[in-house]
Write a protein that holds these residues in place. Structure first.
Motif, PDB file in Angstrom:
ATOM      1  N   LEU A 323       0.823  -1.207   0.000  1.00 10.77           N
ATOM      2  CA  LEU A 323       0.000   0.000   0.000  1.00 10.77           C
ATOM      3  C   LEU A 323       0.862   1.266   0.000  1.00 10.77           C
ATOM      4  O   LEU A 323       0.558   2.242  -0.696  1.00 10.77           O
ATOM      5  N   PHE A 324       1.942   1.239   0.762  1.00 11.71           N
ATOM      6  CA  PHE A 324       2.834   2.394   0.838  1.00 11.71           C
ATOM      7  C   PHE A 324       3.514   2.659  -0.503  1.00 11.71           C
ATOM      8  O   PHE A 324       3.516   3.795  -1.006  1.00 11.71           O
ATOM      9  N   VAL A 325       4.080   1.627  -1.094  1.00 15.12           N
ATOM     10  CA  VAL A 325       4.774   1.790  -2.375  1.00 15.12           C
ATOM     11  C   VAL A 325       3.801   2.267  -3.454  1.00 15.12           C
ATOM     12  O   VAL A 325       4.138   3.128  -4.276  1.00 15.12           O
ATOM     13  N   ALA A 326       2.586   1.720  -3.458  1.00 18.74           N
ATOM     14  CA  ALA A 326       1.590   2.147  -4.443  1.00 18.74           C
ATOM     15  C   ALA A 326       1.310   3.642  -4.316  1.00 18.74           C
ATOM     16  O   ALA A 326       1.198   4.354  -5.325  1.00 18.74           O
ATOM     17  N   ALA A 327       1.216   4.138  -3.089  1.00 20.39           N
ATOM     18  CA  ALA A 327       0.958   5.570  -2.878  1.00 20.39           C
ATOM     19  C   ALA A 327       2.116   6.416  -3.391  1.00 20.39           C
ATOM     20  O   ALA A 327       1.904   7.452  -4.044  1.00 20.39           O
ATOM     21  N   VAL A 328       3.349   5.994  -3.109  1.00 23.10           N
ATOM     22  CA  VAL A 328       4.521   6.738  -3.582  1.00 23.10           C
ATOM     23  C   VAL A 328       4.561   6.762  -5.105  1.00 23.10           C
ATOM     24  O   VAL A 328       4.873   7.798  -5.724  1.00 23.10           O
ATOM     25  N   THR A 373       7.798  14.308  -1.842  1.00 19.10           N
ATOM     26  CA  THR A 373       6.644  13.418  -2.000  1.00 19.10           C
ATOM     27  C   THR A 373       6.797  12.155  -1.160  1.00 19.10           C
ATOM     28  O   THR A 373       5.818  11.644  -0.615  1.00 19.10           O
ATOM     29  N   LEU A 374       8.030  11.657  -1.041  1.00 14.40           N
ATOM     30  CA  LEU A 374       8.254  10.496  -0.183  1.00 14.40           C
ATOM     31  C   LEU A 374       7.959  10.855   1.270  1.00 14.40           C
ATOM     32  O   LEU A 374       7.293  10.089   1.997  1.00 14.40           O
ATOM     33  N   PHE A 375       8.425  12.010   1.712  1.00 15.65           N
ATOM     34  CA  PHE A 375       8.167  12.467   3.074  1.00 15.65           C
ATOM     35  C   PHE A 375       6.664  12.619   3.303  1.00 15.65           C
ATOM     36  O   PHE A 375       6.134  12.212   4.348  1.00 15.65           O
ATOM     37  N   ALA A 376       5.950  13.214   2.323  1.00 19.57           N
ATOM     38  CA  ALA A 376       4.513  13.435   2.467  1.00 19.57           C
ATOM     39  C   ALA A 376       3.763  12.114   2.609  1.00 19.57           C
ATOM     40  O   ALA A 376       2.826  12.001   3.403  1.00 19.57           O
ATOM     41  N   THR A 377       4.171  11.113   1.849  1.00 18.09           N
ATOM     42  CA  THR A 377       3.512   9.805   1.923  1.00 18.09           C
ATOM     43  C   THR A 377       3.813   9.122   3.252  1.00 18.09           C
ATOM     44  O   THR A 377       2.927   8.533   3.877  1.00 18.09           O
ATOM     45  N   LEU A 397      -4.536  15.958  -7.563  1.00 19.90           N
ATOM     46  CA  LEU A 397      -4.476  14.518  -7.292  1.00 19.90           C
ATOM     47  C   LEU A 397      -3.252  14.164  -6.463  1.00 19.90           C
ATOM     48  O   LEU A 397      -3.277  13.199  -5.689  1.00 19.90           O
ATOM     49  N   GLY A 398      -2.178  14.932  -6.614  1.00 16.43           N
ATOM     50  CA  GLY A 398      -1.009  14.709  -5.761  1.00 16.43           C
ATOM     51  C   GLY A 398      -1.342  14.968  -4.307  1.00 16.43           C
ATOM     52  O   GLY A 398      -0.945  14.217  -3.414  1.00 16.43           O
ATOM     53  N   GLY A 399      -2.103  16.027  -4.034  1.00 16.91           N
ATOM     54  CA  GLY A 399      -2.530  16.317  -2.668  1.00 16.91           C
ATOM     55  C   GLY A 399      -3.551  15.333  -2.146  1.00 16.91           C
ATOM     56  O   GLY A 399      -3.700  15.162  -0.930  1.00 16.91           O
ATOM     57  N   MET A 405      -4.162   8.588   2.352  1.00 19.75           N
ATOM     58  CA  MET A 405      -3.374   7.794   3.298  1.00 19.75           C
ATOM     59  C   MET A 405      -3.861   8.017   4.727  1.00 19.75           C
ATOM     60  O   MET A 405      -3.907   7.085   5.538  1.00 19.75           O
ATOM     61  N   ILE A 406      -4.243   9.256   5.043  1.00 19.88           N
ATOM     62  CA  ILE A 406      -4.801   9.535   6.363  1.00 19.88           C
ATOM     63  C   ILE A 406      -6.150   8.845   6.517  1.00 19.88           C
ATOM     64  O   ILE A 406      -6.447   8.217   7.539  1.00 19.88           O
ATOM     65  N   GLN A 407      -6.982   8.946   5.500  1.00 19.34           N
ATOM     66  CA  GLN A 407      -8.342   8.435   5.587  1.00 19.34           C
ATOM     67  C   GLN A 407      -8.409   6.908   5.639  1.00 19.34           C
ATOM     68  O   GLN A 407      -9.414   6.357   6.100  1.00 19.34           O
ATOM     69  N   LEU A 408      -7.366   6.228   5.198  1.00 12.82           N
ATOM     70  CA  LEU A 408      -7.321   4.771   5.339  1.00 12.82           C
ATOM     71  C   LEU A 408      -7.231   4.342   6.802  1.00 12.82           C
ATOM     72  O   LEU A 408      -7.281   3.154   7.103  1.00 12.82           O
ATOM     73  N   GLY A 409      -7.121   5.308   7.674  1.00 10.59           N
ATOM     74  CA  GLY A 409      -7.002   4.998   9.099  1.00 10.59           C
ATOM     75  C   GLY A 409      -5.573   4.986   9.569  1.00 10.59           C
ATOM     76  O   GLY A 409      -5.289   4.622  10.712  1.00 10.59           O
ATOM     77  N   GLU A 410      -4.649   5.398   8.684  1.00  9.88           N
ATOM     78  CA  GLU A 410      -3.220   5.415   8.990  1.00  9.88           C
ATOM     79  C   GLU A 410      -2.764   4.070   9.538  1.00  9.88           C
ATOM     80  O   GLU A 410      -2.175   3.957  10.612  1.00  9.88           O
ATOM     81  N   VAL A 411      -3.074   3.034   8.762  1.00  5.28           N
ATOM     82  CA  VAL A 411      -2.663   1.678   9.115  1.00  5.28           C
ATOM     83  C   VAL A 411      -1.526   1.196   8.229  1.00  5.28           C
ATOM     84  O   VAL A 411      -1.060   0.071   8.376  1.00  5.28           O
ATOM     85  N   VAL A 412      -1.080   2.042   7.300  1.00  7.96           N
ATOM     86  CA  VAL A 412       0.049   1.685   6.442  1.00  7.96           C
ATOM     87  C   VAL A 412       1.317   2.051   7.210  1.00  7.96           C
ATOM     88  O   VAL A 412       1.829   3.158   7.091  1.00  7.96           O
ATOM     89  N   PHE A 413       1.783   1.125   8.028  1.00 14.66           N
ATOM     90  CA  PHE A 413       2.778   1.328   9.085  1.00 14.66           C
ATOM     91  C   PHE A 413       2.132   2.132  10.214  1.00 14.66           C
ATOM     92  O   PHE A 413       2.113   1.711  11.346  1.00 14.66           O
TER      93      PHE A 413
END
Length: 602
Positions: A323-328, A373-377, A397-399, A405-413
């Motif tokens: 999920l993290f890599v996909a977002a980046v 962008t990596l830091f933001a993700t 769309l970048g924003g 990522m926040i709305q997923l519940g911040e479960v990606v790490f």
């Protein structure tokens, strides 16, 4: 993505896993009470403090007792942080002579730091004394992080237990997490930051003469410390001319270290990790990104060890990483491509993103697009909220990627502890759905998932979307909420949606552009932050207590393996579908509409 972005991502993940593996062993040892003999003097000192406090460290707590202790501890934290802000004008270590923080801002900040949100509606270097920064904010950076890890330990014990009524001792957990995990790591990291150029002192602020006078406009502040507004609710601006620059000082490195390691976010300075005193060099930036994910990744390895099957930790880690890599891979190309309307201004479309610079608005040139962008993700995948660039200046769309990522519940790490117990809640839901598909009672690691667990799981998952959407609706409908919008239309709506998503999920970052340091937003966001934290924690502890009391079953022919690729895919699907679908209509009104408007040239 450019080759630089690929190399940076690969280096980040490689170093992260290399460091998280041994840390996971240590976190498991702390969680299970298997401390090495060389810590015996500290353990004896620890036992002495328990006796002074009247705590029986050898007695476990049921989930209700654990929850009551946790909530009482955090309520006391709110009171202390609020009092220190309100009294700072009369307390020491205030060389700038800062006045007391206004009641609504102090209340918002107290709740924010106690809930590990660290939302900041104030300008740190112009509002908080050194004592407040250290004794109120930095202390809660430790304690709120320890609270999250303690809840993760409690849930893991509930899953791993063989019919027990106890899920641990909250006072022991918080003490050991702080003393043996957070404090040592913070000392090492703070010294590293000082070596890179971050400041750590108690000097008074320094004034330096500028080469030429600077004239600008700023919001006028009333006698109550709030931004003044005219009859229409617009901010009243005043012209300011300055011939000198004030250079802030203070104990920055020590707060920066725990801010990152505890996924607290916020920052000593208003510019956050874009400020060179907080984030001096590209190497410091890279290590700060690592520090955000370090403990969350280590806890995943610790989970596998504590349940007796490391493969379970690898499965959860795989889902988080994908999920993290996909977002980046989504946000970085969007920012490197930049604004498509530049072509209408004569910019050659054949010029590559690297040659034209991409969308550099709101980003530090010393970090560039890839690191920004990596830091933001990272900071929005974790519940950190620290930023080294302005998310408000990302493409539509970048924003949307940090927002999602926040709305997923911040479960990606995710946040320290919070990310793991949030993902385990989704894992319980995933095995329940799989059980329905094959018509048998679902199990997770030998524990039957029944009606009670599913009720608590539903509460834990649904409470944050309710808070986000209800809070956004109230702000959009209320005159006081709309008065804070600086950007009209879809972008202004995105700013409000981001603010409440950040508050309810205890992230703390902001889109900016929203004037939120008002009694309306300070009060409403504080309520959202409180329930976003503890209305999730209590159901999680209830699940831990219920699972702990159940006998562990032997896997059978119909048991769904929860360590293989099939479960990883199922877990990812549940996170995306259940975690995100609640927000799709709101996202359509914000970043999606803004993107379509931009594409149409309007």
């Amino acid at each position: 993505m450019t080759s630089q972005a690929w190399i940076l991502l690969a280096a980040f993940l490689g170093v992260l896993f290399l460091l998280a593996w041994p840390l996971g062993r240590w976190l498991a040892a702390v969680g299970e009470g298997r401390l090495p003999r060389w810590l015996a003097p500290l353990v004896r000192l620890e036992q002495g403090f328990y006796r002074l406090a009247g705590v029986d460290a050898g007695t476990g707590m049921g989930w209700k007792q654990y929850a009551l202790a946790l909530i009482a501890f955090n309520v006391l934290g709110v009171v202390v942080v609020y009092a220190l802000q309100r009294w700072q004008a009369w307390l020491p270590l205030n060389p700038q002579g800062f006045a007391a923080v206004s009641p609504d801002s102090a209340f918002n900040t107290a709740v924010s730091f106690v809930t590990n949100t660290n939302w900041q509606g104030y300008v740190g270097e112009a509002t908080m004394s050194y004592l407040t920064q250290m004794a109120a904010l930095a202390v809660q950076n430790f304690l709120s992080a320890a609270t999250g890890i303690a809840v993760a330990y409690a849930l893991i014990r509930g899953i791993a237990a063989r019919s027990s009524t106890a899920i641990g001792n909250f006072w022991v957990d918080v003490t050991r997490i702080t003393a043996y995990v957070l404090l040592p790591l913070s000392i090492v990291f703070a010294l590293f930051l000082v070596s890179q150029g971050a400041i750590q002192n108690f000097d008074a602020y320094q004034d330096a003469a500028t080469v030429e006078p600077l004239t600008y406009q700023q919001a006028k502040v009333g006698a109550d410390g709030q931004a003044a507004q005219d009859a229409q609710g617009n901010a009243v601006l005043e012209d300011v001319t300055r011939k000198a620059q004030t250079i802030p000082m203070g104990p920055v490195a020590s707060q920066e270290a725990i801010k990152m390691l505890g996924t607290n976010g916020g920052g000593y300075f208003n510019a956050n990790s874009a400020f060179p005193y907080e984030n001096p060099t590209p190497l410091a930036d890279f290590v700060q990104m690592l520090s955000i994910f370090l403990i969350p990744a280590g806890l995943v390895f610790a989970f596998g060890r504590m349940v007796g099957d490391p493969r379970q930790g690898f499965a959860v880690l795989a889902a988080m990483t994908i999920l993290f890599v996909a977002a980046v891979l989504i946000v970085t190309p969007l920012e490197q491509a930049g604004n498509p309307q530049l072509a209408a201004l004569g910019v050659d479309q054949a010029v590559s993103a690297t040659q034209s610079g991409g969308n550099m608005e709101g980003k530090e040139t010393r970090f560039g697009i890839a690191a920004s962008t990596l830091f933001a993700t990272i900071t929005t995948a974790a519940s950190c909220g620290a930023v080294n660039g302005m998310h408000d200046s990302f493409t539509p769309l970048g924003g949307a990627v940090p927002l999602v990522m926040i709305q997923l519940g911040e479960v990606v790490f995710g946040g320290v502890g919070a990310g793991l117990y949030g993902m385990l809640i989704f894992a319980i839901l995933a095995v329940f759905i799989a059980g329905l598909m094959i018509g048998r009672t679902p199990e997770y690691l030998g524990k039957k998932i029944e009606a009670y667990e599913m009720k608590m799981t539903s509460v834990a998952i649904l409470v944050t979307p309710i808070l986000v959407l209800a809070g956004t609706a109230i702000a959009v409908l209320a005159d006081a909420g709309r008065a804070g919008i600086a950007n009209p239309g879809a972008h202004g709506f995105s700013e409000i949606l981001y603010a409440f998503s950040s508050a309810a999920n205890n992230n703390g970052s902001a889109f900016a552009g929203l004037s939120a340091n008002t009694p309306f937003y300070n009060t409403l966001l504080a309520i959202v932050m409180w329930f976003g934290r503890f209305a999730v924690i209590v159901p999680v502890l209830a699940i831990a207590g219920s699972l702990a009391a159940k006998k562990r079953l032997t896997p059978g022919a119909g048991t769904l393996p929860t360590h293989g690729p099939l479960f990883v895919v199922l877990l990812i699907g549940v996170v995306v579908l259940v975690g995100l679908l609640n927000y799709v209509p709101a996202l359509a009104l914000g970043p999606i509409v803004e993107h379509l408007t931009l594409a149409a040239g309007r």
